[in-house]
Design a protein around this motif. Structure first.
Motif, PDB file in Angstrom:
ATOM      1  N   ASN A 167      98.062   7.312  90.393  1.00 39.09           N
ATOM      2  CA  ASN A 167      98.735   8.399  89.694  1.00 39.09           C
ATOM      3  C   ASN A 167      98.200   8.452  88.271  1.00 39.09           C
ATOM      4  OD1 ASN A 167     100.078   6.327  88.224  1.00 39.09           O
ATOM      5  ND2 ASN A 167     101.739   6.282  89.749  1.00 39.09           N
ATOM      6  N   LYS A 168      98.743   9.343  87.494  1.00 38.85           N
ATOM      7  CA  LYS A 168      98.286   9.532  86.113  1.00 38.85           C
ATOM      8  C   LYS A 168      98.369   8.246  85.311  1.00 38.85           C
ATOM      9  CE  LYS A 168      99.324  12.202  81.924  1.00 38.85           C
ATOM     10  NZ  LYS A 168     100.171  13.287  81.347  1.00 38.85           N
ATOM     11  N   ASP A 169      99.480   7.523  85.440  1.00 38.01           N
ATOM     12  CA  ASP A 169      99.677   6.309  84.652  1.00 38.01           C
ATOM     13  C   ASP A 169      98.659   5.232  85.023  1.00 38.01           C
ATOM     14  OD1 ASP A 169     101.794   7.474  83.353  1.00 38.01           O
ATOM     15  OD2 ASP A 169     103.319   6.601  84.679  1.00 38.01           O
ATOM     16  N   LYS A 170      98.362   5.095  86.310  1.00 40.27           N
ATOM     17  CA  LYS A 170      97.390   4.085  86.735  1.00 40.27           C
ATOM     18  C   LYS A 170      95.989   4.419  86.218  1.00 40.27           C
ATOM     19  CE  LYS A 170      99.641   2.322  90.913  1.00 40.27           C
ATOM     20  NZ  LYS A 170      99.490   2.117  92.386  1.00 40.27           N
ATOM     21  N   ILE A 171      95.630   5.702  86.254  1.00 44.10           N
ATOM     22  CA  ILE A 171      94.318   6.092  85.723  1.00 44.10           C
ATOM     23  C   ILE A 171      94.239   5.776  84.240  1.00 44.10           C
ATOM     24  CG2 ILE A 171      92.767   8.032  85.275  1.00 44.10           C
ATOM     25  CD1 ILE A 171      93.866   9.378  87.786  1.00 44.10           C
ATOM     26  N   PHE A 172      95.283   6.146  83.510  1.00 45.30           N
ATOM     27  CA  PHE A 172      95.282   5.913  82.061  1.00 45.30           C
ATOM     28  C   PHE A 172      95.226   4.421  81.756  1.00 45.30           C
ATOM     29  CE2 PHE A 172      97.375   5.104  78.021  1.00 45.30           C
ATOM     30  CZ  PHE A 172      96.679   5.962  77.185  1.00 45.30           C
ATOM     31  N   LYS A 173      95.978   3.632  82.492  1.00 44.99           N
ATOM     32  CA  LYS A 173      96.048   2.196  82.237  1.00 44.99           C
ATOM     33  C   LYS A 173      94.679   1.548  82.328  1.00 44.99           C
ATOM     34  CE  LYS A 173      98.075  -2.066  84.129  1.00 44.99           C
ATOM     35  NZ  LYS A 173      98.943  -2.626  85.200  1.00 44.99           N
ATOM     36  N   TYR A 174      93.923   1.896  83.346  1.00 42.68           N
ATOM     37  CA  TYR A 174      92.630   1.251  83.538  1.00 42.68           C
ATOM     38  C   TYR A 174      91.539   1.888  82.690  1.00 42.68           C
ATOM     39  CZ  TYR A 174      88.496  -0.724  85.735  1.00 42.68           C
ATOM     40  OH  TYR A 174      87.310  -1.371  85.952  1.00 42.68           O
ATOM     41  N   TYR A 175      91.507   3.214  82.616  1.00 39.53           N
ATOM     42  CA  TYR A 175      90.357   3.896  82.034  1.00 39.53           C
ATOM     43  C   TYR A 175      90.490   4.224  80.551  1.00 39.53           C
ATOM     44  CZ  TYR A 175      88.047   4.306  86.514  1.00 39.53           C
ATOM     45  OH  TYR A 175      87.399   4.024  87.691  1.00 39.53           O
ATOM     46  N   SER A 176      91.565   3.794  79.919  1.00 44.64           N
ATOM     47  CA  SER A 176      91.703   4.046  78.482  1.00 44.64           C
ATOM     48  C   SER A 176      91.195   2.884  77.641  1.00 44.64           C
ATOM     49  CB  SER A 176      93.170   4.318  78.133  1.00 44.64           C
ATOM     50  OG  SER A 176      93.964   3.189  78.440  1.00 44.64           O
TER      51      SER A 176
END
Length: 590
Positions: free
Chosen positions: A458-467
């Motif tokens: 989800n959005k949060d998982k993408i942000f967590k890893y790719y930020s």
């Protein structure tokens, strides 16, 4: 589908003209034949049959992959591909498949190759212009037939297909042999490719390359005209032709490269729809992989024309599968980690594996733990056509999936992200990952999803890893400021960066071995470096370097064609020999 190594004699004249052969060498050319000995295209069915042979049989994938950051030199010290192997640098003394591979990997002109060599710049240049020649011949015939019978529905449809093929060929050529589409000033200055839109009637015609701007304008004109009258109903097997979905996918890719994002979304929606269920129906169906045993079985699923995901298939003559594995240059080491994400840190996407179980489930990644040969995929597995079984010679075929719904979804995601519609772009990223999990077979779901090895995102998982930049993952970039070198208005805002990082990985993984990574690097303005040999000699590729354009074949330069790299010097071509015999394409079977 069979590769036509020689089509109508008209094509021979085109190839000779494009390479600047002397008139005396063309004793068998179209120009030496009486009109009644030429192939007569005098009705609409013959035009349609002619267009079946107009699709390019050359393959750009190897040149593009070798020129990108998806390949390494195995002779250069590097870490093993798998992160769970012992982490010591090693190198392997594998030989290159062809000497011109060494040149291309160093970003040098491939003057050790000729146009009769599979997977060479010459084969691409000559093959695509041969297709353009066929198209122009068909278009001339359409005009002549229509003058007598009127423009029928079949003729309109054939004309539309011809225009789309011509646009596609020039689109591939300009992105390979020229600089990327940048800003207005650069596009008006950077050299393009000859846009051949009329029948060739001389052997040594003076072809002007024009500019990137002019080339793109002519591509757009043909593309938009072709979309109007396209009718896939005239073909029994539309996936081997420019059908409606393939044409819209082409338009989406064209406008993405031009950064006209609203048009990308418009054309992508024509194929994918706008609902979760419509997108899911178009993505790769993994259930067919369950019963696969051999590489050929897996290949048949990847390349199946009945897969909704496959929008346009092309039969090409290529040694791509042989070149990519077990030779000097391959997707191994750090490159394979970047493409297939061999890492234990991607725990919000998958767990318990160092590579995504999506790839394990469909048999895409193959390797040997005892020797790092590089990774390969069954989607480009070779199909060999014997011309002489006793001698073991014939023609190697690779099916090029020119357009797929998976790729189109990522193009739409990029268009959303870069046009300020971030939530829609994130949704498409989640669609790409999650809906493919939904498309797994029941057996694979039990094996990978139920135990928690393959996870929904989800959005949060993408942000967590790719930020946050990761030591093991070069796809996670701190910013995308390099795009502003392409154009001052090509801005990736900080809040979009994590999702562009995710898109960056998805695109590398989706398009591996198919060549699009090279075009992404160019159009985004990314820089990369190739390390060569035991001493890790560096060959950098900075932004806007002339070497970002693959050099046109030495045969054309020798005949007076403008170089793609005006600041470089080419080797004397007199030492090379040009072979026009189609049998030169025959090779031994594996």
């Amino acid at each position: 589908m069979h590769i036509q190594m020689k089509k109508i004699q008209y094509h021979f004249a085109i190839a000779a003209a494009m390479f600047g052969l002397a008139l005396s060498s063309c004793s068998d050319s179209f120009l030496d034949k009486l009109p009644d000995e030429r192939t007569e295209i005098d009705n609409e069915d013959k035009v349609i049959d002619l267009l079946k042979s107009a699709y390019p049989t050359a393959n750009y994938s190897w040149i593009a992959e070798l020129s990108s950051d998806n390949m390494i030199d195995n002779s250069e010290p590097h870490l093993p591909t798998r992160t769970d192997d012992k982490q010591i640098e090693s190198h392997y003394n594998y030989g290159s498949y062809d000497r011109f591979d060494d040149q291309l990997f160093k970003f040098e002109p491939a003057n050790m190759a000729t146009y009769s060599d599979y997977d060479s710049p010459g084969s691409l240049w000559g093959g695509y212009y041969e297709s353009v020649a066929t198209v122009n011949h068909a278009l001339e015939a359409i005009d002549e037939i229509a003058a007598e019978t009127g423009m029928t529905k079949k003729l309109k449809a054939a004309r539309a297909e011809a225009l789309l093929i011509r646009a596609y060929c020039h689109f591939c050529l300009v992105n390979m042999f020229c600089q990327a589409y940048l800003d207005d000033a650069s596009n008006s200055r950077n050299i393009g490719v000859p846009y051949v839109n009329e029948v060739e009637n001389t052997v040594q015609k003076d072809y002007q390359r024009g500019t990137v701007k002019e080339t793109y304008e002519k591509i757009q004109a043909d593309l938009e005209a072709g979309l109007v009258d396209l009718n896939e109903g005239i073909y029994d097997h539309p996936k081997w032709h420019f059908n409606q979905n393939a044409a819209h996918a082409f338009a989406a890719r064209f406008y993405l490269y031009k950064r006209e994002y609203d048009k990308v979304i418009e054309h992508a929606n024509q194929v994918l729809g706008t609902t979760e269920s419509s997108v899911k129906d178009m993505l790769l169906d993994y259930r067919g992989f369950t019963q696969c045993v051999t590489l050929s079985d897996y290949k048949n699923v990847w390349q199946n024309p009945n897969q909704n995901n496959n929008l346009l298939l092309m039969t090409t003559g290529s040694l791509l599968y042989r070149r990519c594995w077990g030779y000097r240059y391959s997707c191994a080491g750090e490159a394979a980690r970047a493409v297939y994400c061999f890492t234990t840190k991607h725990r919000d996407f998958f767990s318990g594996y160092v590579v995504s179980p999506l790839l394990v489930a469909n048999g895409a990644a193959l390797s040997s733990r005892t020797q790092d040969y590089g990774y390969i995929t069954s989607k480009i597995f070779e199909q060999f056509e014997y011309s002489d079984k006793i001698a073991g010679i014939g023609y190697p075929h690779i099916i090029l999936r020119a357009f797929t719904a998976n790729e189109l979804l990522l193009e739409r995601a990029e268009a959303y992200l870069l046009s300020g519609k971030m939530e829609e772009g994130i949704q498409d990223l989640c669609y790409y990952w999650n809906l493919q999990i939904d498309n797994l077979s029941d057996e694979d779901r039990v094996a990978y999803v139920d135990p928690g090895y393959l996870l929904y995102i989800n959005k949060d998982k993408i942000f967590k890893y790719y930020s946050v930049p990761q030591d093991e993952d070069v796809n996670v970039l701190p910013n995308w400021d390099f795009t502003q070198k392409v154009s001052s208005d090509f801005i990736v805002s900080p809040e979009v960066v994590p999702y562009m990082n995710c898109l960056n990985w998805f695109r590398r993984m989706e398009n591996m071995f198919e060549g699009l990574r090279f075009f992404d690097l160019k159009r985004w303005g990314m820089e990369w470096t190739h390390l060569v040999g035991l001493h890790s000699e560096e060959f950098p590729m900075p932004f806007n370097d002339p070497k970002r354009a693959i050099e046109v074949p030495w045969e054309s330069i020798s005949a007076g064609m403008s170089s793609s790299r005006p600041t470089t010097t080419t080797t004397d071509a007199n030492a090379n020999t040009l072979t026009l015999d189609p049998d030169a394409f025959r090779v031994k079977s594996n």
